[in-house]
Design a protein around this motif. Structure first.
Motif, PDB file in Angstrom:
ATOM      1  N   LEU A  65      41.476  50.062  51.597  1.00 16.56           N
ATOM      2  CA  LEU A  65      42.394  50.894  50.767  1.00 16.56           C
ATOM      3  C   LEU A  65      41.746  51.188  49.282  1.00 16.56           C
ATOM      4  O   LEU A  65      42.340  52.092  48.779  1.00 16.56           O
ATOM      5  CB  LEU A  65      43.755  50.075  50.717  1.00 16.56           C
ATOM      6  CG  LEU A  65      44.701  49.734  52.073  1.00 16.56           C
ATOM      7  CD1 LEU A  65      45.745  48.826  51.720  1.00 16.56           C
ATOM      8  CD2 LEU A  65      44.950  51.054  52.328  1.00 16.56           C
ATOM      9  N   GLY A  66      40.995  50.503  48.931  1.00 14.41           N
ATOM     10  CA  GLY A  66      40.403  50.917  47.650  1.00 14.41           C
ATOM     11  C   GLY A  66      40.322  52.079  47.254  1.00 14.41           C
ATOM     12  O   GLY A  66      40.783  52.672  46.307  1.00 14.41           O
ATOM     13  N   MET A  67      39.302  52.751  47.851  1.00 10.31           N
ATOM     14  CA  MET A  67      39.101  54.336  47.716  1.00 10.31           C
ATOM     15  C   MET A  67      40.053  55.366  47.942  1.00 10.31           C
ATOM     16  O   MET A  67      40.283  56.190  47.206  1.00 10.31           O
ATOM     17  CB  MET A  67      37.662  54.550  48.414  1.00 10.31           C
ATOM     18  CG  MET A  67      36.399  53.879  48.112  1.00 10.31           C
ATOM     19  SD  MET A  67      36.187  53.949  46.004  1.00 10.31           S
ATOM     20  CE  MET A  67      36.037  55.728  45.947  1.00 10.31           C
ATOM     21  N   LEU A 105      33.823  49.354  40.785  1.00 10.02           N
ATOM     22  CA  LEU A 105      32.947  48.494  40.568  1.00 10.02           C
ATOM     23  C   LEU A 105      32.740  47.263  41.631  1.00 10.02           C
ATOM     24  O   LEU A 105      31.684  46.607  41.816  1.00 10.02           O
ATOM     25  CB  LEU A 105      32.884  47.870  38.909  1.00 10.02           C
ATOM     26  CG  LEU A 105      32.549  48.819  37.905  1.00 10.02           C
ATOM     27  CD1 LEU A 105      33.019  48.649  36.332  1.00 10.02           C
ATOM     28  CD2 LEU A 105      30.829  48.912  37.838  1.00 10.02           C
ATOM     29  N   SER A 106      33.714  46.956  41.770  1.00  9.25           N
ATOM     30  CA  SER A 106      33.989  45.965  43.005  1.00  9.25           C
ATOM     31  C   SER A 106      32.992  46.450  44.461  1.00  9.25           C
ATOM     32  O   SER A 106      32.351  45.907  45.095  1.00  9.25           O
ATOM     33  CB  SER A 106      35.457  45.295  43.415  1.00  9.25           C
ATOM     34  OG  SER A 106      35.960  46.007  44.374  1.00  9.25           O
ATOM     35  N   ASN A 107      33.332  47.529  44.435  1.00  4.94           N
ATOM     36  CA  ASN A 107      32.404  48.162  45.731  1.00  4.94           C
ATOM     37  C   ASN A 107      31.138  48.155  45.344  1.00  4.94           C
ATOM     38  O   ASN A 107      30.173  47.713  46.277  1.00  4.94           O
ATOM     39  CB  ASN A 107      32.976  49.688  46.128  1.00  4.94           C
ATOM     40  CG  ASN A 107      34.189  49.592  46.852  1.00  4.94           C
ATOM     41  OD1 ASN A 107      34.497  48.683  47.410  1.00  4.94           O
ATOM     42  ND2 ASN A 107      34.781  50.747  47.073  1.00  4.94           N
ATOM     43  N   ALA A 108      30.552  48.657  44.282  1.00  4.60           N
ATOM     44  CA  ALA A 108      29.266  48.677  43.785  1.00  4.60           C
ATOM     45  C   ALA A 108      28.611  47.367  44.121  1.00  4.60           C
ATOM     46  O   ALA A 108      27.302  47.289  44.490  1.00  4.60           O
ATOM     47  CB  ALA A 108      29.335  49.311  42.536  1.00  4.60           C
ATOM     48  N   THR A 109      29.247  46.375  43.529  1.00  2.00           N
ATOM     49  CA  THR A 109      28.667  44.969  43.649  1.00  2.00           C
ATOM     50  C   THR A 109      28.846  44.355  45.147  1.00  2.00           C
ATOM     51  O   THR A 109      27.774  43.866  45.539  1.00  2.00           O
ATOM     52  CB  THR A 109      29.510  44.121  42.791  1.00  2.00           C
ATOM     53  OG1 THR A 109      31.020  44.145  42.794  1.00  2.00           O
ATOM     54  CG2 THR A 109      29.150  44.122  41.243  1.00  2.00           C
ATOM     55  N   LYS A 110      29.932  44.634  45.831  1.00  2.35           N
ATOM     56  CA  LYS A 110      30.107  43.972  47.112  1.00  2.35           C
ATOM     57  C   LYS A 110      29.173  44.754  48.115  1.00  2.35           C
ATOM     58  O   LYS A 110      28.633  43.941  49.015  1.00  2.35           O
ATOM     59  CB  LYS A 110      31.639  44.241  47.495  1.00  2.35           C
ATOM     60  CG  LYS A 110      32.067  44.146  49.035  1.00  2.35           C
ATOM     61  CD  LYS A 110      33.257  43.738  49.235  1.00  2.35           C
ATOM     62  CE  LYS A 110      34.046  44.985  49.248  1.00  2.35           C
ATOM     63  NZ  LYS A 110      35.601  45.036  49.676  1.00  2.35           N
ATOM     64  N   TYR A 111      28.824  45.975  47.954  1.00  2.00           N
ATOM     65  CA  TYR A 111      28.105  46.523  48.739  1.00  2.00           C
ATOM     66  C   TYR A 111      26.560  46.632  48.487  1.00  2.00           C
ATOM     67  O   TYR A 111      25.929  47.520  49.002  1.00  2.00           O
ATOM     68  CB  TYR A 111      28.740  47.800  49.435  1.00  2.00           C
ATOM     69  CG  TYR A 111      30.102  47.808  49.866  1.00  2.00           C
ATOM     70  CD1 TYR A 111      30.011  47.254  51.133  1.00  2.00           C
ATOM     71  CD2 TYR A 111      31.167  48.257  49.430  1.00  2.00           C
ATOM     72  CE1 TYR A 111      31.570  47.042  51.838  1.00  2.00           C
ATOM     73  CE2 TYR A 111      32.200  47.956  49.945  1.00  2.00           C
ATOM     74  CZ  TYR A 111      32.603  47.437  51.123  1.00  2.00           C
ATOM     75  OH  TYR A 111      33.905  47.516  51.685  1.00  2.00           O
TER      76      TYR A 111
HETATM   77 MG    MG Z   1      36.760  48.349  48.030  1.00  6.07          MG
END
Ligand code: MG
Ligand code: ATP
Length: 176
Positions: free
Chosen positions: A133-135, A71-77
């Protein structure tokens, strides 16, 4: 820092034992989506989930970490906002969850490398902070659960990340 510690634990194989317990994945997803609703007013979060509880054997903290990263990627990107759809359903012998954004997307080459340690599709763009590193951690956690990850993306259209987690087999006892 925590991500780096997780990675080194994953790599030396130590300290990455799962603490699996019966967890209602539906409740877990609702809680984390509500958290992001509060964090980001730019995005509309739509959750399409079964109405009944679905109990899986999960390490609760690590699964929260997975959704936190996705979810942090979905919002950040998706810096211009838009809709973020979270879908979950039982299919075959898995509970499948997808997270779809309307963000910057990735090329096929970028998506192929997304689980690589420290990989960032556009490292020169300082608008997006992160360590790449998240993914890597998401993939390790899901695979440690016997699950699978997948992704689809189109540049300037958006991205969908999916995870599949094993259902509890019929007749199998839950005793930790
Ligand atoms: Mg990330
Ligand atoms: P970190 O998660 O460690 O803070 P990060 O977000 O850069 O940093 P990852 O989550 O591993 O790292 O993602 C790797 C790269 O994949 C990102 O830098 C970004 O380029 C791309 N990426 C990941 N998710 C998305 C997405 N939803 N839309 C577009 N690009 C994405």
């Amino acid at each position: 820092i925590n991500d780096l510690l997780d990675i080194s634990r994953i790599e030396d194989g130590k300290g990455f034992e799962l603490n699996r317990q019966p967890v209602d994945i539906i409740k877990c997803i609702h809680e984390i989506v509500d958290l992001f609703r509060d964090r980001s007013s730019k995005h509309r979060f739509r959750a399409y989930l079964p109405k009944k509880e679905i109990i899986l054997l999960l390490d609760n903290d690590k699964i929260l970490q997975v959704f936190e990263n996705l979810l942090s990627n979905a919002t950040k990107y998706s810096p211009d906002g838009g809709e973020i759809q979270i879908r979950g359903k039982v299919e075959d012998d898995q509970f499948k969850v997808s997270i779809k954004d309307q963000g910057i997307g990735m090329t096929p080459d970028q998506i192929e490398r997304v689980y690589e340690k420290f990989y960032r599709a556009d490292a020169s763009n300082t608008a997006f902070e992160g360590t790449g590193l998240g993914m890597t951690i998401v993939k390790h956690i899901i695979e440690a659960h016997g699950g699978t990850v997948w992704a689809e993306s189109e540049i300037n259209k958006g991205t969908v990340f999916g995870i599949g987690l094993p259902l509890i087999k019929k007749g199998k006892q839950i005793n930790n």
